[in-house]
Design a protein around this motif. Structure first.
Motif, short mmCIF file in Angstrom:
data_model
loop_
_atom_site.label_atom_id
_atom_site.label_comp_id
_atom_site.label_asym_id
_atom_site.label_seq_id
_atom_site.Cartn_x
_atom_site.Cartn_y
_atom_site.Cartn_z
N PRO A 156 0.83 -1.20 0.00
CA PRO A 156 0.00 0.00 0.00
C PRO A 156 0.87 1.26 0.00
CG PRO A 156 0.08 -0.98 2.19
CD PRO A 156 0.86 -1.88 1.29
N VAL A 157 0.39 2.28 -0.67
CA VAL A 157 1.15 3.52 -0.76
C VAL A 157 1.24 4.21 0.60
CG1 VAL A 157 -0.82 5.01 -1.32
CG2 VAL A 157 1.46 5.59 -2.19
N GLY A 158 2.35 4.87 0.87
CA GLY A 158 2.48 5.69 2.07
C GLY A 158 2.76 4.92 3.35
N GLU A 159 2.60 3.61 3.34
CA GLU A 159 2.81 2.87 4.58
C GLU A 159 4.18 2.23 4.61
OE1 GLU A 159 -0.18 0.05 5.74
OE2 GLU A 159 -1.77 1.45 5.15
N LYS A 160 4.70 2.13 5.82
CA LYS A 160 5.97 1.43 5.98
C LYS A 160 5.72 -0.07 5.85
CE LYS A 160 9.11 4.00 8.98
NZ LYS A 160 9.72 4.00 10.31
N VAL A 161 6.46 -0.70 4.99
CA VAL A 161 6.33 -2.15 4.85
C VAL A 161 7.68 -2.76 5.19
CG1 VAL A 161 5.84 -4.04 3.28
CG2 VAL A 161 4.61 -1.86 3.05
N TYR A 162 7.67 -3.67 6.13
CA TYR A 162 8.92 -4.30 6.55
C TYR A 162 9.18 -5.57 5.77
CZ TYR A 162 9.62 -1.03 10.31
OH TYR A 162 9.85 0.11 11.01
N THR A 192 16.44 -6.95 7.76
CA THR A 192 15.17 -6.25 7.63
C THR A 192 15.36 -4.89 6.96
OG1 THR A 192 14.29 -7.36 9.56
CG2 THR A 192 13.17 -5.35 8.88
N LEU A 193 14.55 -4.66 5.95
CA LEU A 193 14.57 -3.40 5.24
C LEU A 193 13.14 -2.89 5.20
CD1 LEU A 193 16.20 -1.54 3.11
CD2 LEU A 193 15.09 -2.96 1.39
N TYR A 194 12.93 -1.61 5.48
CA TYR A 194 11.55 -1.15 5.27
C TYR A 194 11.49 -0.23 4.07
CZ TYR A 194 12.67 3.15 7.93
OH TYR A 194 13.21 4.31 8.39
N ILE A 195 10.40 -0.35 3.35
CA ILE A 195 10.20 0.57 2.24
C ILE A 195 8.89 1.30 2.45
CG2 ILE A 195 11.61 -0.52 0.46
CD1 ILE A 195 9.25 -1.98 -0.53
N GLN A 196 8.90 2.53 2.00
CA GLN A 196 7.70 3.35 2.14
C GLN A 196 7.61 4.16 0.86
OE1 GLN A 196 8.03 6.15 5.34
NE2 GLN A 196 5.85 6.59 5.39
N ALA A 197 6.62 3.84 0.05
CA ALA A 197 6.50 4.50 -1.25
C ALA A 197 5.60 5.72 -1.14
CB ALA A 197 5.96 3.53 -2.28
N TYR A 198 5.97 6.80 -1.84
CA TYR A 198 5.17 8.02 -1.79
C TYR A 198 4.10 8.06 -2.88
CZ TYR A 198 8.83 9.85 1.26
OH TYR A 198 9.70 10.05 2.29
N GLU A 199 4.35 7.31 -3.96
CA GLU A 199 3.43 7.40 -5.10
C GLU A 199 3.05 6.01 -5.57
OE1 GLU A 199 4.84 9.65 -8.45
OE2 GLU A 199 5.70 11.18 -7.12
N GLU A 200 1.81 5.89 -6.07
CA GLU A 200 1.41 4.61 -6.65
C GLU A 200 2.17 4.38 -7.95
OE1 GLU A 200 -2.85 4.20 -6.93
OE2 GLU A 200 -3.08 5.41 -5.10
N GLY A 201 2.30 3.14 -8.29
CA GLY A 201 3.00 2.84 -9.54
C GLY A 201 3.70 1.49 -9.46
N VAL A 202 4.32 1.12 -10.54
CA VAL A 202 5.07 -0.14 -10.58
C VAL A 202 6.56 0.20 -10.62
CG1 VAL A 202 5.47 -2.28 -11.83
CG2 VAL A 202 3.21 -1.24 -11.82
N TYR A 203 7.29 -0.29 -9.64
CA TYR A 203 8.71 0.04 -9.51
C TYR A 203 9.58 -1.16 -9.85
CZ TYR A 203 6.88 4.15 -7.23
OH TYR A 203 6.21 5.32 -6.98
N TRP A 204 10.68 -0.88 -10.53
CA TRP A 204 11.60 -1.95 -10.88
C TRP A 204 12.45 -2.35 -9.69
CZ3 TRP A 204 12.11 -4.45 -15.58
CH2 TRP A 204 11.37 -3.91 -16.64
N GLY A 205 12.53 -3.63 -9.46
CA GLY A 205 13.43 -4.13 -8.43
C GLY A 205 14.50 -4.99 -9.08
#
Lengths: 350, 616
Positions: A156-162, A192-205
């Motif tokens: 989900p956008v805006g949330e910290k995901v661990y 453990t890494l957390y990511i928190q995205a600011y915008e919706e979209g598909v990001y390359w990993g």
């Protein structure tokens, strides 16, 4: 009028920066256009030392150029013997102290940010995903949600995901440049890494640690959707019934072949924790096949006939009975209709 | 044995001479030939890598072969090109610079060379059955689980050559401590000899970490131990620590001698004493010391935690201070001088901006949080090539132009020298500058292919074009070496109006270097004599008998023994037949050691009469 001009200037400046940054790589891949918390912090510390060190470089280059212009051997002075200077205490003190000060300016935010990005205080109240790195694909287990998936990570956008990451074989490194810096995925301990995205979209990993021949093909996607969409996706995934009969006849036949050839021995469909190969629950929704190829029936058939060609060194080659083209095509038919949710990378990309 | 210069010797005689030589000057040349050969090999591998990356999803070479290519490129360039080329220069020049007749242990010196050469050959033999493919860093468990024998060759090749390097380091240390000419105090030693001294200490302390790591890896791969096997209770991260505890000082082992070289060249061609000599010496020592405290900055993304990352980030930044001191001292050496710009000087001048950029990105990658983005991306590739090529390779090429008259009795052709310089210099920046951006744009390192439509096409294309320019530059340099040998006149003794002792030696350099050891009266010993109108060194001793070591074939045979045993170690996992090689090879090596230990070899004396006769 003046105010308008001022605003215009700021805007045009921002515009210029945006143009420059967009020229610096593909959106949602480049680290120079950060769209997540970690990437933003890293970006700040990319800019600060770049600016400071550029000034140092400039000073060096000015002295260097002047010295070469002024003191190059000139006609009539060939035999001139310069004064043999031993040193200069004041100068030497200056160019010892100033760099120390400059480095302190860089070091202080570095330490602060390093601790900030390692702060896992709210991990227990957040979404936790167990990530397993495998040669050459990623497995995602949404902790406490009974959702297993591979290759596309929905958040989900805006949330910290661990992301609690571990490797099943060699060392990998998970990197989503636009969202966050990388962290290694080791076989011995969970990172453990957390990511928190600011915008919706598909990001390359990407995988950033050499892990074998197909290291460069170990791509994955982070699909960032709104909170509502994410909840919808979770519900869809949880309600998915792997036993349900496919709609088309071809898919039914494909499913029979899937079972006959014991594909299920490695590839789970549904929330089974089997993860010798990628979980296929939402295979039909995947943005890419095998990480990098276009998701199409044609490509799936190609893959099933000779996976080695698409991903050298993968573990699936020769691990299943040889298929003919028709069988492969039927299995592809079955796999493509595995689409439990309306929430797909395509939808998120728009 | 006579010291008379042999005329027109047969090829076999020359070959035998070089196989048995213990003369530091000849060993220096052997290192240069060996290192030069591997440099070309490593360069060819680099070219293949760049051709593969000229366009997206290229299939010039396969994925497996690509990994072998990058592994061999890195391993070859670091261990079998940069190291031996520098060791060659040190061998050829350092004893002359401190006023010694040879190194302390000539036999060990020869042994060091042959171990390096056989180690390098061992590594490259792997191409026949499949080269190592786990990266030059050979991270476990990728390296422990890599199929075939590639990584085994890597382990044995490095182990054998590493032993040689360690011997070389100890030898230089003893030489510099004991064999400086009368009056040559430590603080009168030229910077190149100083850096040789300091990196010998680094070799002494850093290489054992690699040796231990390689042994553990060898046991894991060949004898079923599980030091790095997580499933059996091992730990794969330990390898990274061992490797980088060696690996980071290794960077300074390479760059510090280059710093020494530039210090000599700037002073000579600016006709000025090195600015801030004392500061330069202490900066060198400080860099070397700090070099041991920063290894974990290669591991910021391993997950060591914020405390470790912060400490290593700050320690790493600290290195920028002594390095900065050096850059400014060089600038001030130029300032107020009377600067001659020739090929040697061009390479040295080009080093300043190139290395400063490398240092600048060095501080950037030391910034741990930013390094989470840089790490294992093309940014890092760009950074270390700016340091290694812009620093070490430029340094080696500058040194070759500068000392060529001493080593090969020729002055390299200036026109060709400039052509080689400009094409290589432009090619270098074309290749690597853009890679900073490629990395930040999301291109990880060691990628066999990059995908279409990811904005990476143009940058990679430019980079590959640059690689061709660099190749052209190297070829011109090679042509220059041959051309000068055939067409140019023999060089005079002191063509650059040098400042240090190596320019006070007669040309061609006699076997014994100095008929009479010189008396050193200060820094830039020869320059002092020139300024006081003497023009040459005052002898510190009367003409007397000179004791010289005998040549020996033992170092060659001993190394060959280890080389053969290496194959035994590798193939004993497949067939018991290999034990013949293993024990046979070890027996050859041990018998050589036994002979060396039991058979007295007192060397020989060149008598006073012979010396005097030669002078006529």
């Amino acid at each position: 009028m003046k105010g308008w001009m001022g605003k215009f200037k700021v805007l045009s400046l921002l515009g210029l920066v945006a143009v420059f940054l967009s020229a610096c790589g593909k959106e949602n891949l480049t680290a120079l256009d950060p769209k997540g918390y970690g990437a933003e912090k890293s970006f700040d510390l990319i800019i600060l030392p770049t600016v400071i060190m550029s000034v140092v470089l400039l000073i060096v280059m000015v002295i260097f150029t002047l010295a070469l212009i002024k003191f190059r051997k000139k006609k009539g002075r060939e035999d001139f013997i310069p004064k043999q200077v031993e040193g200069n205490q004041t100068l030497e003190t200056v160019w010892t102290i100033i760099p120390i000060l400059l480095l302190i300016v860089i070091a202080v935010p570095t330490v602060i940010y390093t601790f900030d990005l390692a702060d896992e205080a709210d991990a227990s109240n957040s979404l936790n995903v167990e990530v397993t790195g495998n040669q050459y694909w990623w497995h995602f287990n949404y902790e406490g949600q009974e959702i297993q998936t591979s290759q596309d990570l929905y958040i989900p956008v805006g949330e910290k995901v661990y992301l609690n990451m571990i490797s099943s074989d060699v060392i990998h490194s998970l990197w989503v440049p636009s969202l966050s810096g990388k962290l290694d995925v080791n076989p011995e301990n969970e990172n453990t890494l957390y990511i928190q995205a600011y915008e919706e979209g598909v990001y390359w990993g990407k995988c950033a640690e050499l892990c074998g021949p197909s290291h460069s093909l170990m791509d994955f996607k982070v699909v960032v959707v709104s909170k509502e969409e994410f909840d919808q996706w979770v519900a869809d995934m949880q309600n998915f019934d792997p036993e349900a009969e496919p709609e088309s006849d071809l898919a039914v036949q494909g499913r029979e072949l899937f079972e006959e050839n014991n594909c299920i021995g490695c590839h789970a469909i549904g929330s089974s924790p089997v993860a010798i190969g990628p979980n296929l629950t939402n295979f039909g929704d995947r943005s890419k096949l095998a990480g990098t190829e276009e998701m199409s029936k044609e490509n799936i058939v190609k893959w099933l006939l000779d996976p080695e060609k698409m991903k050298p060194g993968n573990k699936m080659t020769n691990a299943y009975p040889k298929l003919n083209e028709e069988e492969a095509s039927l299995i592809a038919e079955y796999l493509l209709q595995l689409s439990p949710s309306e929430i797909t990378p395509e939808a998120a990309g728009n | 044995m006579s010291t008379a210069i042999a005329q027109k010797r047969s090829f076999a005689a020359v070959l035998w001479d070089y196989l048995t030589t213990v003369d530091h000057k000849k060993i220096g040349k052997l290192y240069l030939y060996g290192g030069g050969f591997f440099f070309l090999l490593g360069g060819l591998e680099a070219l293949f890598i760049r051709i593969q990356l000229i366009k997206p999803e290229n299939d010039f070479i396969s994925a497996g072969l690509y990994n072998e290519m990058i592994t061999m490129h890195g391993t070859t360039m670091i261990f079998f090109a940069a190291m031996p080329l520098l060791l060659g220069l040190m061998n050829a020049i350092m004893p002359l610079q401190i006023g010694a007749r040879d190194v302390a242990f000539p036999f060990v010196n020869a042994l060091g060379f042959w171990l390096f050469l056989f180690g390098g050959i061992m590594l490259n033999v792997s191409w026949i059955t499949g080269a190592p493919d786990a990266g030059w860093t050979a991270y476990t468990p990728l390296s422990t689980s890599s199929p075939g024998h590639g990584v085994d060759y890597y382990v044995l090749g490095l182990q054998i050559s590493g032993a040689g390097t360690l011997m070389g380091g100890i030898n230089f240390l003893v030489t510099i401590v004991n064999m400086r000419a009368p009056g040559m105090t430590y603080m009168r030693m030229p910077l190149f000899s100083w850096t040789t001294f300091v990196i010998s200490v680094l070799i002494l302390f850093a290489f054992p970490a690699l040796t231990v790591g390689l042994f553990l890896l060898m046991f894991d791969r060949m004898f079923g131990s599980a030091f790095f096997d997580v499933a059996l209770g091992g730990n794969s991260i330990i390898w990274q620590h061992l490797f980088w505890i060696f690996g980071h000082p290794e960077v300074y082992i390479l760059i510090l001698p280059a710093f020494g070289i530039f210090s000599e060249i700037f002073a000579t061609f600016a006709k000025k004493r090195l600015f801030g000599y004392t500061a330069m010496v202490f900066a060198t020592i400080l860099i070397a010391f700090l070099g041991f405290m920063v290894w974990a900055h290669h591991m910021f993304t391993v997950g060591m935690g914020p405390v470790t990352n912060s400490i290593f980030a700050i320690a790493t930044m600290a290195i920028a201070v002594p390095t900065g001191i050096k850059i400014f001292n060089w600038l001030l050496t130029l300032w107020g001088g009377n600067i001659t710009i020739n090929s040697a000087m061009l390479w040295s001048l080009a080093f300043i901006p190139s290395f400063t950029i490398g240092g600048m990105t060095g501080v950037m990658v030391a910034t741990s949080v930013a390094d989470y983005q840089y790490h294992d991306s093309y940014f890092v590739v760009a950074h270390f090539h700016y340091v290694i090529v812009g620093g070490v390779v430029f340094g080696i090429l500058a040194a070759l132009h500068y000392w060529w008259p001493i080593m090969f009795r020729r002055i390299l052709n200036e026109k060709l020298g400039k052509l080689a310089f400009w094409t290589f210099f432009i090619g270098f920046h074309l290749t690597f500058f853009i890679q900073h951006f490629l990395g930040l744009m999301g291109m990880p390192r060691r990628y066999w292919v990059f995908l279409e439509h990811q904005g990476l096409d143009m940058g990679n294309f430019i980079s590959t074009i640059g690689a061709f320019f660099m190749t052209f530059g190297v070829l011109v340099f090679l042509y220059n070496a041959i051309y000068s040998w055939l067409k140019e006149e023999p060089a005079p003794q002191d063509p650059w109006d040098g400042r240090t002792l190596e320019w006070a030696v007669a040309q061609p350099v006699p076997h014994y270097n100095f008929k009479q050891l010189p008396l050193v009266r200060g820094l830039d010993a020869l320059w002092i004599e020139k300024m006081e109108g003497n023009g040459k060194m005052t002898p510190a001793e009367p003409v007397g008998d000179i004791h010289m070591p005998n040549g020996s074939i033992l170092p060659f045979i001993m190394s060959l023994g280890f080389f053969i045993a290496g194959f035994g170690f590798i193939y004993q996992t497949d067939t018991d037949f290999a034990y013949i090689l293993l024990f046979g090879g070890m027996a050859i090596a041990l018998i050589c050691m036994l002979i060396r230990s039991l058979k007295d070899d007192h060397g020989y004396h060149i008598t006073k009469e012979e010396l005097e006769k030669e002078a006529d």
